[in-house]
Design a protein around this motif. Structure first.
Motif, PDB file in Angstrom:
ATOM      1  N   ALA A  23       0.834  -1.208   0.000  1.00 33.24           N
ATOM      2  CA  ALA A  23       0.000   0.000   0.000  1.00 33.24           C
ATOM      3  C   ALA A  23       0.869   1.258   0.000  1.00 33.24           C
ATOM      4  O   ALA A  23       0.569   2.232  -0.688  1.00 33.24           O
ATOM      5  CB  ALA A  23      -0.929  -0.011   1.211  1.00 33.24           C
ATOM      6  N   TYR A  24       1.959   1.232   0.744  1.00 35.28           N
ATOM      7  CA  TYR A  24       2.865   2.383   0.781  1.00 35.28           C
ATOM      8  C   TYR A  24       3.561   2.578  -0.560  1.00 35.28           C
ATOM      9  O   TYR A  24       3.709   3.703  -1.040  1.00 35.28           O
ATOM     10  CB  TYR A  24       3.891   2.191   1.905  1.00 35.28           C
ATOM     11  CG  TYR A  24       4.850   3.347   2.028  1.00 35.28           C
ATOM     12  CD1 TYR A  24       4.441   4.538   2.611  1.00 35.28           C
ATOM     13  CD2 TYR A  24       6.158   3.249   1.567  1.00 35.28           C
ATOM     14  CE1 TYR A  24       5.317   5.604   2.726  1.00 35.28           C
ATOM     15  CE2 TYR A  24       7.031   4.305   1.674  1.00 35.28           C
ATOM     16  CZ  TYR A  24       6.616   5.482   2.254  1.00 35.28           C
ATOM     17  OH  TYR A  24       7.480   6.522   2.347  1.00 35.28           O
ATOM     18  N   LYS A  25       3.974   1.489  -1.179  1.00 35.87           N
ATOM     19  CA  LYS A  25       4.688   1.575  -2.451  1.00 35.87           C
ATOM     20  C   LYS A  25       3.822   2.190  -3.544  1.00 35.87           C
ATOM     21  O   LYS A  25       4.293   2.972  -4.361  1.00 35.87           O
ATOM     22  CB  LYS A  25       5.154   0.192  -2.885  1.00 35.87           C
ATOM     23  CG  LYS A  25       5.881   0.201  -4.207  1.00 35.87           C
ATOM     24  CD  LYS A  25       6.365  -1.156  -4.621  1.00 35.87           C
ATOM     25  CE  LYS A  25       7.080  -1.043  -5.961  1.00 35.87           C
ATOM     26  NZ  LYS A  25       7.649  -2.295  -6.393  1.00 35.87           N
ATOM     27  N   TYR A  26       2.550   1.840  -3.563  1.00 42.38           N
ATOM     28  CA  TYR A  26       1.662   2.336  -4.604  1.00 42.38           C
ATOM     29  C   TYR A  26       0.903   3.598  -4.210  1.00 42.38           C
ATOM     30  O   TYR A  26      -0.033   3.996  -4.885  1.00 42.38           O
ATOM     31  CB  TYR A  26       0.695   1.232  -5.034  1.00 42.38           C
ATOM     32  CG  TYR A  26       1.425   0.133  -5.779  1.00 42.38           C
ATOM     33  CD1 TYR A  26       1.925   0.355  -7.052  1.00 42.38           C
ATOM     34  CD2 TYR A  26       1.631  -1.112  -5.200  1.00 42.38           C
ATOM     35  CE1 TYR A  26       2.612  -0.634  -7.725  1.00 42.38           C
ATOM     36  CE2 TYR A  26       2.312  -2.112  -5.875  1.00 42.38           C
ATOM     37  CZ  TYR A  26       2.800  -1.867  -7.141  1.00 42.38           C
ATOM     38  OH  TYR A  26       3.479  -2.846  -7.807  1.00 42.38           O
ATOM     39  N   GLY A  27       1.296   4.228  -3.109  1.00 40.59           N
ATOM     40  CA  GLY A  27       0.752   5.531  -2.749  1.00 40.59           C
ATOM     41  C   GLY A  27      -0.605   5.499  -2.088  1.00 40.59           C
ATOM     42  O   GLY A  27      -1.278   6.531  -2.036  1.00 40.59           O
ATOM     43  N   LEU A  28      -1.029   4.363  -1.569  1.00 37.68           N
ATOM     44  CA  LEU A  28      -2.336   4.290  -0.926  1.00 37.68           C
ATOM     45  C   LEU A  28      -2.323   4.845   0.491  1.00 37.68           C
ATOM     46  O   LEU A  28      -3.369   5.008   1.105  1.00 37.68           O
ATOM     47  CB  LEU A  28      -2.827   2.834  -0.909  1.00 37.68           C
ATOM     48  CG  LEU A  28      -3.034   2.206  -2.283  1.00 37.68           C
ATOM     49  CD1 LEU A  28      -3.418   0.750  -2.143  1.00 37.68           C
ATOM     50  CD2 LEU A  28      -4.080   2.965  -3.074  1.00 37.68           C
ATOM     51  N   LEU A  29      -1.145   5.155   1.013  1.00 38.97           N
ATOM     52  CA  LEU A  29      -1.026   5.708   2.362  1.00 38.97           C
ATOM     53  C   LEU A  29      -0.555   7.163   2.349  1.00 38.97           C
ATOM     54  O   LEU A  29      -0.047   7.657   3.348  1.00 38.97           O
ATOM     55  CB  LEU A  29      -0.072   4.853   3.203  1.00 38.97           C
ATOM     56  CG  LEU A  29      -0.509   3.422   3.462  1.00 38.97           C
ATOM     57  CD1 LEU A  29       0.564   2.677   4.242  1.00 38.97           C
ATOM     58  CD2 LEU A  29      -1.821   3.383   4.201  1.00 38.97           C
ATOM     59  N   ASP A  30      -0.746   7.850   1.247  1.00 35.63           N
ATOM     60  CA  ASP A  30      -0.313   9.249   1.161  1.00 35.63           C
ATOM     61  C   ASP A  30      -1.109  10.163   2.087  1.00 35.63           C
ATOM     62  O   ASP A  30      -0.645  11.234   2.448  1.00 35.63           O
ATOM     63  CB  ASP A  30      -0.433   9.759  -0.276  1.00 35.63           C
ATOM     64  CG  ASP A  30       0.633   9.175  -1.177  1.00 35.63           C
ATOM     65  OD1 ASP A  30       1.645   8.666  -0.666  1.00 35.63           O
ATOM     66  OD2 ASP A  30       0.432   9.222  -2.412  1.00 35.63           O
ATOM     67  N   TRP A  31      -2.288   9.748   2.480  1.00 33.09           N
ATOM     68  CA  TRP A  31      -3.123  10.550   3.366  1.00 33.09           C
ATOM     69  C   TRP A  31      -2.562  10.580   4.787  1.00 33.09           C
ATOM     70  O   TRP A  31      -2.847  11.502   5.545  1.00 33.09           O
ATOM     71  CB  TRP A  31      -4.544  10.003   3.405  1.00 33.09           C
ATOM     72  CG  TRP A  31      -4.596   8.565   3.839  1.00 33.09           C
ATOM     73  CD1 TRP A  31      -4.541   7.470   3.046  1.00 33.09           C
ATOM     74  CD2 TRP A  31      -4.662   8.074   5.176  1.00 33.09           C
ATOM     75  NE1 TRP A  31      -4.574   6.328   3.799  1.00 33.09           N
ATOM     76  CE2 TRP A  31      -4.651   6.659   5.116  1.00 33.09           C
ATOM     77  CE3 TRP A  31      -4.730   8.677   6.425  1.00 33.09           C
ATOM     78  CZ2 TRP A  31      -4.712   5.860   6.252  1.00 33.09           C
ATOM     79  CZ3 TRP A  31      -4.783   7.869   7.554  1.00 33.09           C
ATOM     80  CH2 TRP A  31      -4.783   6.476   7.455  1.00 33.09           C
TER      81      TRP A  31
END
Length: 71
Positions: A23-31
């Motif tokens: 999730a971090y690698k694909y930007g799902l935790l940018d929030w």
């Protein structure tokens, strides 16, 4: 706890860490860290970051998840 439950717990924690990494690698935790209530102070030689809003949201979501699984 016997050996079987400890091994299942370790496997579960490992799978959660892998999912969090993907999730971090694909930007799902940018929030994370950009919610209202998250504090960030940058001085000349100092950075203070306290993600209070993000931690409260994660705590509520985990509490709801554990409550659903224990029913």
């Amino acid at each position: 706890m016997n050996g079987m439950t400890v091994s299942n717990l370790l496997i579960g924690i490992g799978l959660l860490l892998v999912l969090a990494g993907v999730a971090y690698k694909y930007g799902l935790l940018d929030w994370f860290g950009h919610l209202p209530g998250d504090i960030r102070y940058e001085g000349d030689n100092f950075v203070f970051f306290a993600p209070f809003g993000s931690m409260i949201l994660i705590s509520v979501l985990l509490s709801l998840l554990f409550w659903l699984f224990n029913r």
